[in-house]
Design a protein around this motif. Structure first.
Motif, mmCIF file in Angstrom:
data_model
loop_
_atom_site.group_PDB
_atom_site.id
_atom_site.type_symbol
_atom_site.label_atom_id
_atom_site.label_comp_id
_atom_site.label_asym_id
_atom_site.label_seq_id
_atom_site.Cartn_x
_atom_site.Cartn_y
_atom_site.Cartn_z
ATOM 1 N N SER A 182 111.267 17.742 18.192
ATOM 2 C CA SER A 182 109.900 18.430 19.726
ATOM 3 C C SER A 182 110.539 19.178 19.853
ATOM 4 C CB SER A 182 109.021 17.583 18.891
ATOM 5 O OG SER A 182 109.268 16.630 19.619
ATOM 6 N N PHE B 148 110.806 25.974 19.599
ATOM 7 C CA PHE B 148 111.129 26.395 18.711
ATOM 8 C C PHE B 148 110.374 26.836 18.576
ATOM 9 C CE2 PHE B 148 109.435 26.435 13.717
ATOM 10 C CZ PHE B 148 110.528 26.427 13.081
ATOM 11 N N ASP B 149 110.414 28.422 17.606
ATOM 12 C CA ASP B 149 110.034 29.664 17.656
ATOM 13 C C ASP B 149 109.096 30.038 17.025
ATOM 14 O OD1 ASP B 149 108.467 31.768 19.434
ATOM 15 O OD2 ASP B 149 110.141 33.161 19.912
ATOM 16 N N MET B 150 108.074 29.882 16.234
ATOM 17 C CA MET B 150 108.326 30.481 15.141
ATOM 18 C C MET B 150 107.155 31.525 14.639
ATOM 19 S SD MET B 150 105.849 28.289 11.235
ATOM 20 C CE MET B 150 104.356 28.122 13.165
ATOM 21 N N GLN B 151 107.757 32.778 14.194
ATOM 22 C CA GLN B 151 106.907 33.883 13.623
ATOM 23 C C GLN B 151 107.301 34.426 12.963
ATOM 24 O OE1 GLN B 151 108.414 36.629 16.754
ATOM 25 N NE2 GLN B 151 109.452 35.224 17.759
ATOM 26 N N PRO B 152 105.778 35.262 12.270
ATOM 27 C CA PRO B 152 106.269 36.181 11.192
ATOM 28 C C PRO B 152 106.719 37.405 10.892
ATOM 29 C CG PRO B 152 104.013 37.035 12.304
ATOM 30 C CD PRO B 152 104.577 35.906 12.815
ATOM 31 N N VAL C 98 106.955 38.599 4.038
ATOM 32 C CA VAL C 98 106.967 38.420 5.327
ATOM 33 C C VAL C 98 106.571 36.681 4.858
ATOM 34 C CG1 VAL C 98 105.374 37.555 7.182
ATOM 35 C CG2 VAL C 98 105.691 40.122 5.803
ATOM 36 N N TRP C 99 107.776 35.884 6.132
ATOM 37 C CA TRP C 99 107.343 34.710 6.036
ATOM 38 C C TRP C 99 108.047 34.207 7.469
ATOM 39 C CZ3 TRP C 99 107.171 32.945 1.412
ATOM 40 C CH2 TRP C 99 107.326 31.469 1.398
ATOM 41 N N HIS C 100 107.055 33.092 7.479
ATOM 42 C CA HIS C 100 106.636 31.908 9.160
ATOM 43 C C HIS C 100 108.342 31.408 9.431
ATOM 44 C CE1 HIS C 100 102.535 33.508 9.495
ATOM 45 N NE2 HIS C 100 102.901 33.163 7.368
ATOM 46 N N ARG D 39 108.218 23.224 9.346
ATOM 47 C CA ARG D 39 107.462 22.719 8.424
ATOM 48 C C ARG D 39 106.419 23.420 7.889
ATOM 49 N NH1 ARG D 39 106.344 17.875 11.921
ATOM 50 N NH2 ARG D 39 106.829 19.349 13.578
ATOM 51 N N HIS D 40 105.758 22.875 7.052
ATOM 52 C CA HIS D 40 104.051 23.415 6.419
ATOM 53 C C HIS D 40 103.489 22.526 5.415
ATOM 54 C CE1 HIS D 40 101.547 26.494 5.710
ATOM 55 N NE2 HIS D 40 101.883 26.485 4.708
ATOM 56 N N ARG D 41 102.276 21.925 5.906
ATOM 57 C CA ARG D 41 101.502 20.931 5.176
ATOM 58 C C ARG D 41 102.353 19.881 4.824
ATOM 59 N NH1 ARG D 41 98.735 25.939 3.572
ATOM 60 N NH2 ARG D 41 97.058 26.022 5.401
ATOM 61 N N PRO E 128 109.306 25.869 3.654
ATOM 62 C CA PRO E 128 108.315 25.944 3.613
ATOM 63 C C PRO E 128 107.321 27.403 3.553
ATOM 64 C CG PRO E 128 109.082 24.112 4.812
ATOM 65 C CD PRO E 128 110.199 25.483 4.444
#
Lengths: 233, 563
Positions: free
Chosen positions: A76, A80-84, A118-120, A207-209, A233
């Motif tokens: 962590s 980390f920079d998540m975007q669609p 589209v993915w994140h 990570r997702h759910r 994911p």
């Protein structure tokens, strides 16, 4: 972290040196790409320049991976920079950054994806992983590399496949080790260890759910060669 | 569905935007990289490329030319860094809303994570830069700017409700922009005081993915609603999940402060300042809080850092200089304190209206705290003279500080006038009334103070009620005139300001649009939004006002559509 003045000084040196090295490698690889793009493939210097570009990009990939690991990618602590992101744009950028390199060693790249999907994800990290995988595949393939991205079972599957002889058994095992974190020794002795380790850490950061990304190496795929499979994911 | 190398850009045809005709600015301190970027741009057909080797040089060029695209390295050696160049260019309006700003850096930094910094570039690029990636990001930013063009325009006009409707119109069909549109909508709803709708937008994002900014957004809404404990828990969760999401620290500190937990707030800011030290407002907040808590060493460290960080930043603040002066006063070094005050005058003299008042107040407090009551009294007298020379009064905080000093040195009338002014302009602000009463008590004026507060509140509400009566009985011309005078008497009373805007709008709704009245209403509303952003009534009146404006022929800035 030790915060003695000396370690802080060292950190500043490392940071500014890494910055300088990045600049130098940028210029090297950019200049080589330009020279290659303008040179006729029949020119005597062409294969030498292609080789230089190949090695420069290898250096760059490794420097990028080392820097990311230094910044604790996979934990962590990493920014980390998540975007669609549209999958088509992702594939375009990877293809564009590897275009001259692939052309210079006579390898064709095939892209297979639904560009509007589209993915994140963290775009820069994923481009880094895919560029590394394609570069690696280019060294082992006969003449083709395929980048296939599709949604499979609710996850995004990104495959880099080649039509070479496939991964040797030791590499397939290194792939498993990269994911499970077991057999670290394999890594250090294997020249592909750094790249695989980096890729698996990037996968895990997504990570997702309750699910996280995975990395796998296998033989087969559309061309019957080696397959590098990143699942998010 | 398959495509081979040679047909590289299936999903984004290169002809989409005419990048050849655009003007470019390339900023990097390394000649090799500048050349590389220039060649990359030339291969897109670009001819109009300027370059700068430092932040200062970049500012000079940005002052002369409106560029379509700026490629700026974050790390520029001595002087301004890339982020400071961006902030200054935006705040000084040297770039158009349509300008594409791409920040280039050697590695991913925590400041570059989406939502972490206030002034974000349109995209980040990590070295080494390849032409393909550059073109892809340019095209993407361009497309996004097209999607957001009308929304941004409404936003710039502060017609937040119209901007939010424009978001709604696009959200469902927008694919890759859906998340960003929802984020924008949430922000607009927050600024309009429509917290329930803001919450819905954040929840819609979270239903898809756990975006930390959306989670933090929910916490901000809790905070706005006074649910501090819940807000605190959410912010702490966000930080545990993503320790580099700096904005959450600043918000958490604000939450702790609202709960009166100043030690905790200070510790949180200290952590944030360690992770991301180069923020002027953060260092200022840390210094102020540490000073309040009596942690003089920490306050000094933060104020010094704030001054250093601010050296090249458009966001530099005199607060840090005044803070340093107070720190020196407590360390019994009034000589150095005066040097800081002189430095503040030198750095900010021309721009800040209340600088002289604040400087004199700080000087007096420094003398008072170091036991030199004679000089403190002299500063107080000089402050009183300064106040006599001007009719306007600065912000609440400065007024309170001036009153504190003046009482301390034994002046009576001037601080009473200041406090009555504060009350008349904030007659329905219960917390502030208590604080003012405490100042009266400290000056041994408890009963007198109570009477003064009561009287001041009555003056304000009488002024307002008379205006409302005129408005309700349809005497709109008289109401406009009445509220105009009320505003002169109480320039910072939010309820008076809202009512003034209301009667102006009603007047135009009845008698038709009038450019001068519209301009007046706009100024009044902007003033109230400056005093306290995020009020429902602001957004509603702004929407009504904009709806009255005659429709323009074409949206401003036609260059935006040049492609």
């Amino acid at each position: 972290m030790d915060e003695s003045p000396r370690s802080h000084e060292l950190f500043l040196f490392l940071a500014s040196t890494a910055h300088d090295m990045k600049n130098s490698i940028s210029v090297l690889s950019g200049t080589l790409e330009r020279l290659l793009a303008d040179a006729p493939p029949a020119a005597p210097a062409y294969p030498h320049m292609a080789h230089m570009l190949n090695q420069t990009r290898r250096l760059n990939n490794q420097l990028m991976q080392l820097l990311a690991l230094y910044k604790q990618v996979g934990t962590s602590a990493y920014p980390f920079d998540m975007q669609p992101i549209e999958v088509g744009q992702l594939a375009d950028q990877v293809a564009a950054s590897e275009r001259v390199l692939l052309q210079s060693c006579g390898v064709a790249l095939e892209i297979d994806c639904d560009p509007r999907l589209v993915w994140h994800l963290d775009e820069d990290l994923i481009i880094g992983v895919l560029a590394h995988a394609i570069h690696n595949a280019a060294n082992y393939t006969r003449d083709r590399v395929r980048l296939a991205i599709a949604e499979v079972d609710g996850c995004l599957e990104l495959r880099v496949e080649d039509n070479g002889p496939g991964y040797p058994q030791a590499m397939l095992e290194a792939g498993v080790a990269a994911m499970t974190g077991l057999g670290g020794v394999n890594f250090l002795t294997n020249s592909a260890g750094l790249g695989l380790y980096f890729s698996s850490e990037v996968a895990k950061m997504h990570r997702h759910r309750g699910r996280h990304g995975t990395l796998g190496l296998e033989n087969g795929g559309a061309y019957g060669g080696g397959c590098f499979v990143l699942t998010l994911p | 569905m398959n495509s081979i190398m040679s047909l590289l850009t299936v999903s984004s045809p290169p002809s989409e935007v005419d990048w050849a005709s655009k003007s470019y600015l390339v900023v990097d301190d390394f000649a090799g990289v500048r050349q590389l970027l220039r060649e990359g741009l030339r291969s897109l057909g670009a001819k109009n490329i300027d370059q700068a080797t430092s932040g200062g040089e970049a500012m000079g060029l940005l002052g002369r030319t409106r560029y379509d695209v700026v490629l700026c390295d974050h790390n520029l050696g001595e002087g301004k860094d890339g982020q400071q160049v961006l902030e200054e260019a935006r705040l000084r309006n040297l770039v158009n809303p349509s300008t594409v700003w791409i920040m280039v850096s050697a590695e991913k930094s925590i400041e570059s994570v989406m939502g972490a910094a206030e002034h974000q570039p349109d995209a980040y690029l990590i070295k080494p830069i390849t032409e393909g990636v550059l073109l892809a990001r340019l095209n993407r930013v361009w497309k996004k700017k097209q999607v957001f063009r009308l929304i941004d325009q409404a936003y710039a006009e502060k017609d937040y409700l119209r901007a939010a409707r424009l978001c709604d119109e696009q959200i469902d069909a927008s694919g890759v922009h859906e998340i960003e549109l929802l984020r924008m909508k949430a922000c607009l709803m927050e600024r309009s005081g429509e917290f329930e709708q803001a919450r819905n937008a954040y929840e819609r994002v979270l239903a898809q993915r756990e975006y930390q900014w959306a989670r933090a957004g929910l916490a901000k809404l809790r905070m706005a609603n006074g649910e501090y404990e819940q807000a605190r828990q959410i912010f702490e969760g966000v930080i545990a999940e993503n320790p580099h999401y700096i904005d959450a620290y600043d918000q958490l500190a604000a939450t702790c402060q609202a709960m009166g937990q100043f030690e905790e707030a200070c510790a949180v800011l200290e952590r944030a300042a360690r992770l991301s030290p180069n923020s002027v407002p953060r260092q200022r907040n840390l210094g102020t809080l540490a000073f309040k808590l009596g942690n003089i060493a920490l306050a000094e460290k933060a104020f010094r850092k704030c001054v250093a960080v601010g050296e090249y930043s458009v966001r530099k603040t005199p607060d840090a200089y005044f803070g340093m002066a107070r720190v020196c006063g407590l360390k019994n070094d009034p000589k150095e304190a005066l040097q800081w005050l002189a430095a503040a005058q030198r750095e900010f003299g021309g721009e800040q209206g209340s600088l002289g008042l604040r400087s004199k107040t700080t000087e007096g407090l420094v003398y008072h705290e170091s036991g030199d009551y004679r000089r403190a009294r002299r500063s107080g007298d000089e402050l009183e003279a300064l106040l006599r020379e001007r009719a306007d009064r600065p912000d609440i905080e400065t007024c309170m500080e001036m009153a504190t000093l003046l009482f301390a040195v034994g002046v009576r009338d001037a601080p009473v006038d200041l406090l009555c002014y504060v009350i008349r302009n904030n007659h329905d602000h219960a917390v502030l009334l208590d604080e003012v009463q405490k100042l009266f008590e400290k000056a041994r004026m408890s009963e007198e103070g109570e009477e003064l507060i009561r009287e001041s509140c009555k003056q304000a509400s009488d002024l307002m009620n008379q205006g409302v009566l005129l408005w309700k009985t349809g005497k709109l011309r008289e109401a406009v005139e009445w509220m105009r005078n009320a505003r002169v008497a109480l320039p910072n009373n939010q309820r008076i300001l809202f009512n003034a805007a209301q009667v102006l709008v009603s007047h135009m709704q009845k008698y038709g649009f009038d450019a001068a009245l519209a301009q007046e209403a706009n100024e009044v509303l902007l003033q109230v939004d400056r005093l306290q952003p995020g009020q429902q009534r602001f957004a509603q009146l702004m929407e009504q006002l904009v709806a009255l404006m005659p429709k323009e022929e074409a949206p401003a800035g036609g260059a935006q559509q040049a492609a």
